[in-house]
Write an enzyme that holds these catalytic residues in place. Structure first.
Site, short mmCIF file in Angstrom:
data_model
loop_
_atom_site.label_atom_id
_atom_site.label_comp_id
_atom_site.label_asym_id
_atom_site.label_seq_id
_atom_site.Cartn_x
_atom_site.Cartn_y
_atom_site.Cartn_z
N HIS A 131 -2.01 -7.39 13.97
CA HIS A 131 -2.56 -6.67 14.93
C HIS A 131 -3.90 -5.78 14.71
CE1 HIS A 131 -0.02 -3.52 12.95
NE2 HIS A 131 -0.20 -2.63 13.71
N ASP A 176 3.71 -4.75 11.88
CA ASP A 176 4.46 -3.68 12.23
C ASP A 176 5.42 -3.83 13.25
OD1 ASP A 176 2.82 -2.17 10.53
OD2 ASP A 176 1.74 -0.91 11.93
N HIS A 210 4.30 -1.92 6.08
CA HIS A 210 4.58 -0.48 5.43
C HIS A 210 5.57 -0.22 4.69
CE1 HIS A 210 1.66 1.76 8.09
NE2 HIS A 210 1.56 0.74 8.99
N ASP A 253 -5.33 0.75 10.49
CA ASP A 253 -4.60 0.59 8.88
C ASP A 253 -4.20 -0.74 8.81
OD1 ASP A 253 -2.76 0.76 11.04
OD2 ASP A 253 -1.12 1.47 9.60
N HIS A 254 -4.61 -1.83 9.58
CA HIS A 254 -4.46 -3.23 9.20
C HIS A 254 -5.51 -4.22 9.25
CE1 HIS A 254 0.06 -3.01 9.57
NE2 HIS A 254 -0.48 -1.72 10.28
N HIS A 257 -4.71 -2.40 14.82
CA HIS A 257 -4.75 -1.16 14.42
C HIS A 257 -5.61 -0.98 12.99
CE1 HIS A 257 -0.74 0.14 16.35
NE2 HIS A 257 -1.95 0.44 17.33
N HIS A 303 5.25 -2.95 19.27
CA HIS A 303 4.30 -2.34 18.75
C HIS A 303 2.90 -2.25 19.46
CE1 HIS A 303 2.59 0.38 15.58
NE2 HIS A 303 1.90 -0.59 15.19
#
Ligand code: ZN
Ligand code: FE
Length: 246
Positions: free
Chosen positions: A55, A136, A174, A59-60, A57, A113
């Site tokens: 996805h 996520d 995570h 942080d990915h 985001h 998400h």
């Protein structure tokens, strides 16, 4: 699974390094921080064929282009989100097949998400059994927050993952397991499978080891978000977790 390695990023993210033993093909999932990912690939397989994105985001995805520039891998991500993902070499949707050497993944649309979230299911990864790359959407003992989708959408996405074989290894985005477990215990204080999983997680984390991957069968038995009977009870559970101060 020898072909599957988590690369810890930031405070609690994992990129996942996937090596197909039969061909030597290498993939990485969600390489958000280029430095540690490049280091892990260079110190390990020394090549990279695929970058899989779950996805949009940061942080990915943030390191994807730098990792591609270093190794020349092809970036694969959701066509629904291509406007907000790094430039894709291949845009995929529900049901598409993605090959990593001799290992084949099926793309699963898992909105909730984020609207365009996808997961990758390998029915036999590198000859070692089924593997779910869940981003996520699903965590051990928890699930992703509903940042864009509805509870109904997330419940349907989790139901889709619940239909996968119990022997499937879960590689999530995570290391949230211990915190998720503190909430899960309040939901099902009598659940023996959950109690066993919490002990295992405490032992692994105390030894500085990841709590992932984990078999889906263990999650079916212990993860309250996979055990919700309907979308309404899922929605109540998700809201309670969002408010939980554990
Ligand atoms: Zn996310
Ligand atoms: Fe994330």
């Amino acid at each position: 699974m020898k072909s599957l390695h988590p690369i810890p990023l930031f405070a609690d993210n994992y990129a996942w390094l996937l090596t197909d033993a039969a061909t030597g093909a290498v993939g990485v999932v969600d390489p958000a921080d280029a430095g540690p990912v490049i280091e892990a690939v260079a110190a390990g397989p020394g090549r990279l064929d695929l970058i899989l994105l779950t996805h949009h985001h940061a942080d990915h995805v943030a390191g994807a282009e730098a990792v591609k520039a270093r190794f020349g891998a092809a970036i694969v991500g959701a066509s629904a989100d291509r406007h907000r993902l790094p430039p894709l070499d291949r845009a995929v949707a529900e049901g598409d097949a993605v090959a990593l050497g001799a290992s084949r993944a099926r793309v699963l649309a898992t909105p909730g998400h984020t609207r365009g979230h996808i997961a990758f299911f390998f029915d036999d990864f590198s000859g070692e059994g089924p593997l779910l790359v869940a981003g996520d959407t699903l965590f051990s003992l928890g699930c992703g927050r509903l940042l864009e989708g509805t509870a109904e959408e997330m419940f349907a996405s989790l139901a889709k993952l619940s239909a996968l074989p119990g022997g499937t290894l879960l590689a999530a985005g995570h290391e949230y397991t211990a915190a998720n477990g503190r909430f899960a215990r309040t939901v099902e204080p009598e659940n023996a499978a959950l109690a066993r999983r919490l002990e295992e997680v405490a032992r692994l984390r105390a030894a500085g080891l990841p709590s992932l991957p984990v078999r889906l069968a263990e999650e079916f038995a212990a993860n309250p978000f996979l055990r919700a009977r309907d979308a309404a009870s899922f929605a109540r559970l998700r809201a309670a977790k969002d408010a939980f101060k554990g």
